[in-house]
Design an enzyme around this catalytic site. Structure first.
Site, mmCIF file in Angstrom:
data_model
loop_
_atom_site.group_PDB
_atom_site.id
_atom_site.type_symbol
_atom_site.label_atom_id
_atom_site.label_comp_id
_atom_site.label_asym_id
_atom_site.label_seq_id
_atom_site.Cartn_x
_atom_site.Cartn_y
_atom_site.Cartn_z
ATOM 1 N N PRO A 223 0.982 -1.255 -0.086
ATOM 2 C CA PRO A 223 -0.137 0.032 -0.070
ATOM 3 C C PRO A 223 0.803 1.351 -0.052
ATOM 4 O O PRO A 223 1.958 1.313 0.396
ATOM 5 C CB PRO A 223 -0.687 -0.097 1.068
ATOM 6 C CG PRO A 223 -0.321 -1.398 1.929
ATOM 7 C CD PRO A 223 0.707 -1.907 1.203
ATOM 8 N N GLY A 225 2.865 4.561 0.890
ATOM 9 C CA GLY A 225 3.345 5.121 2.202
ATOM 10 C C GLY A 225 4.131 4.004 3.280
ATOM 11 O O GLY A 225 4.423 4.387 4.188
ATOM 12 N N GLY A 227 6.768 2.551 2.771
ATOM 13 C CA GLY A 227 8.378 2.758 2.618
ATOM 14 C C GLY A 227 9.013 1.997 1.284
ATOM 15 O O GLY A 227 10.234 1.583 1.399
ATOM 16 N N GLU A 444 -22.136 9.936 19.609
ATOM 17 C CA GLU A 444 -20.893 9.232 20.015
ATOM 18 C C GLU A 444 -20.902 8.392 21.364
ATOM 19 O O GLU A 444 -20.332 7.483 21.288
ATOM 20 C CB GLU A 444 -19.935 10.600 20.257
ATOM 21 C CG GLU A 444 -19.708 11.199 19.190
ATOM 22 C CD GLU A 444 -19.307 10.609 17.699
ATOM 23 O OE1 GLU A 444 -18.490 9.273 17.936
ATOM 24 O OE2 GLU A 444 -19.473 10.843 16.746
ATOM 25 N N ASP A 520 -20.908 6.027 9.142
ATOM 26 C CA ASP A 520 -21.100 4.843 9.836
ATOM 27 C C ASP A 520 -21.731 3.859 8.874
ATOM 28 O O ASP A 520 -21.467 2.769 8.886
ATOM 29 C CB ASP A 520 -21.849 5.096 11.023
ATOM 30 C CG ASP A 520 -21.096 6.033 12.112
ATOM 31 O OD1 ASP A 520 -20.065 6.321 12.218
ATOM 32 O OD2 ASP A 520 -22.111 6.869 12.734
#
Ligand code: ADP
Ligand code: MG
Ligand code: ZN
Length: 634
Positions: A223, A225, A227, A444, A520
């Site tokens: 994926p 990012g 490295g 929440e 959600d």
């Protein structure tokens, strides 16, 4: 590289040529214009009459087109006439002599004229054509991504200018990449695979002697990012060899054949600098699977073919290794992956808990931190974060410390920047009305209570109702105690229930629905769909694959691999799963509605509460103790 120089030289040449042509064209028309001022056309007989009457002073004969230009009168009254000579009038010169006319013949340099004519009639259009082509080429390259239609302007003849087939690869000396394996945290398996390449590059003879064939190429997949680019640079740094870096998209050109020329040039440069590494970043831009569809891209296929044949052809005794990176391995052409080309495939996955902590440590070394900072907490609250995300978290924390005028990063900076990276900056400009704030608090708290009551859910670590720039009006953070790699069916169902908790609270308390649950709903539906189509977790279909992930590393849904009728049944099944979670959430909240009220009010007052505060209220025995609470996590 000398690319700019080349470009400048080329455009200089172009300007000089255009200026020259323009000058010649203008002087030519000016020349005729000068003599043409107030020129009067007369017939030949009129001219002869005027000669006989001694009016004519001076005659100019242009033998090129047989025109006679003559003047009458002197000074102010001078007039210019023009006429065409009668063919073969041999008596003219005698007559002129007789009347004392100053006669002059003007023999034009017809060969020069011809060249000029040729230049103007052919050269100018060609130049204009080339100029437009050049301009279009630049514009389109700028405006287009990697996949534009290829256009063929007469076989790409414009590429003659030299320097156009240059690869544009960035060449870096190995020691100067400034990166070694020490700078890459985690990714031990990847490093191990690459170690062999390093030792080959350091010492190709040793391998040649024994007759071993080192891999020509390795493909880093994972994926974004994680490295991949960093690892490739580290290989060059470790081996101390030259590093050629080029993006796959840089090969994809407007003109057929130019990408291929770039590939050739790249490998030529590489063989001069061997041992070295050629790194093609985001190779999917060129390496996409060739197909037989009509809309195929000639240019890209030619470039790919060139790449394939270069990889077959280069002499790898010298020590050239081609590394490539992609996050869409499934789109690559099979031919690229066969042995002798990118025969090694090195997965570079998202870091696990230990990996995340190690990456944080590496980047934390670059900034000044207070003593006793706990990076483990950060690592635990960032499941699914990539190395790039983590580097970003450290940097955000440092920025925050500066903003608050501190010269050390604190734990709070770190935790705050986790929120920033996950949900965006706090958005002060969003002012919620009292009622909206209440709704968000209940929403929440609904998530949090359902999470706390499910066995398979991670404990709540934070609830906040501060609006974020990402558009979230609040969020509930859950942090896994330790990492696990499998998700059970029950855990997936619990997760759906937790996701439904927000909307369920709104319905229960306000008897109303808001748009706040859209995110959600999206996540719950996605998970339910994956359970049915990919994980074989529905009673109805069992262990049948009904869909394929569209892209493993980039997320983004799945493609159904079933009949239309089945697709309808899948929809029904997905709906059933989500509704089941919704009902679980409603039931859980109904049973704990006093706690829901209490925590929501507390949250509304404090805006952000920790997981401990939340659990304290939830488990406090005040007569409304929660039904079947999960044992608090240690
Ligand atoms: P990719 O090429 O896989 O998209 P990059 O190599 O460009 O990712 O990584 C981007 C940045 O993220 C790196 O420059 C580095 O700062 C950080 N990073 C990613 N993975 C790691 C890692 N394993 N160790 C240290 N830093 C990392
Ligand atoms: Mg990269
Ligand atoms: Zn929500």
């Amino acid at each position: 590289m000398d690319m700019n120089e080349n470009k400048r030289r080329r455009s200089m040449l172009l300007y000089i040529l255009i200026a020259l042509i323009a000058y010649l064209a203008i002087s030519q028309t000016l020349g005729t214009n000068l003599t043409a001022r107030q020129v009067q056309d007369v017939s030949y007989t009129e001219f002869l009459t005027m000669v006989d009457q001694d009016q004519v002073k001076k005659v100019d004969l242009n033998t090129g087109d047989n025109t006679l230009t003559f003047t009458t009168g002197e000074g102010e009254s001078e007039k210019i006439y023009e006429t065409t000579m009668w063919p073969g009038d041999s008596t003219l010169i005698e007559r002129l002599d007789e009347h004392n006319v100053d006669a002059d013949a003007n023999i034009p340099d017809t060969s020069g004229d011809m060249w000029l004519m040729l230049l103007i009639s052919y050269g100018l259009p060609i130049l204009i054509f080339l100029g437009i082509g050049w301009w279009l080429n630049r514009r389109m390259k700028k405006a287009m991504g990697d996949d534009g239609p290829s256009m063929n302007f007469g076989g790409g003849g414009f590429g003659m200018g030299g320097g156009l087939g240059k690869s544009n690869a960035k060449e870096i000396k190995g020691e100067e990449t400034g990166v070694t394996f020490k700078d890459v945290a985690g990714q031990d398996e990847a490093k191990e695979s690459l170690q062999e390449i390093v030792s080959f590059l350091k010492n190709p003879e040793k391998y040649n002697e024994i007759g071993a064939r080192c891999p020509r190429g390795a493909l880093l997949v994972g994926p974004p990012g994680t490295g991949k680019t960093l690892l490739a640079k580290a290989v060059a740094g470790e081996a101390g060899v030259t590093f050629f870096q080029i993006a796959g998209s840089a090969f994809v050109e407007m003109f057929v054949g130019r990408g291929a020329a770039k590939v050739r040039d790249l490998f030529k440069q590489a063989s001069e600098k061997a041992p070295c590494i050629v790194f093609i970043d985001e190779i999917d831009a060129v390496g996409k699977r060739r197909d037989s569809s009509l809309s195929s891209n000639d240019e890209r296929e030619q470039t790919l073919n060139q790449l394939l044949s270069e990889m077959d052809g280069f002499d790898n005794h010298k020590g050239i290794v081609v590394l490539a990176a992609t996050n869409r391995p499934e789109t690559l052409d099979q031919a690229l992956l066969r042995p002798g080309r990118f025969d090694r495939r090195i997965p570079v996955e998202l870091p696990d808990l230990a990996g995340r902590e190690a990456i944080l440590k590496i980047h934390a070394d670059d900034v000044k931190m207070e003593r006793g900072i706990d990076l483990g907490v950060v690592a635990r609250s960032t499941p699914g974060a990539s190395g790039a995300d983590l580097a970003n978290i450290i940097n955000e924390a440092a920025l925050r410390a500066v903003r608050f005028g501190r010269n050390r990063v604190t734990q709070e900076d770190l935790l705050e920047s986790v929120d920033v990276v996950i949900a965006g900056e706090k958005k002060k400009s969003t002012v919620l009305s009292q009622h909206e704030k209440e709704v968000v608090s209940y929403h929440e708290t609904g998530h949090a209570i359902v999470a706390a009551m499910q066995k398979g859910s991670a404990p709540v670590s934070k609830i906040t109702i501060v609006p974020r720039t990402s558009g979230a009006l609040g969020f509930t953070m859950q942090v896994e105690e330790d990492e696990h790699f499998l998700t059970t069916r029950q855990e997936a169902k619990d997760k759906i229930a937790v996701l439904c908790g927000g909307r369920a609270a709104e319905e229960l308390i306000f008897n109303e629905m808001t748009t706040g649950a859209s995110n959600d709903i999206e996540k719950a539906t996605q998970l339910a769909r994956a359970m049915v189509t990919q994980y074989g977790m529905s009673e109805k279909f069992g262990m049948v694959q009904l869909g394929q992930p569209a892209s493993r590393y980039l997320g983004g849904g799945s493609q159904l691999t079933c009949s239309e009728g089945t697709a309808q049944e899948i929809d029904a099944e997905v709906q059933r799963l989500v509704e089941e979670g919704h009902q679980t959430a409603l039931r859980t909240l109904r049973e704990n509605r006093f706690k829901l009220h209490e925590i929501a009010h507390y949250l509304q007052k404090k805006e952000t509460i920790t997981g401990e505060e939340f659990m304290n209220i939830l488990t406090r025995d005040d007569g409304f103790a929660p039904k079947m609470p999960k044992p608090p996590a240690e």
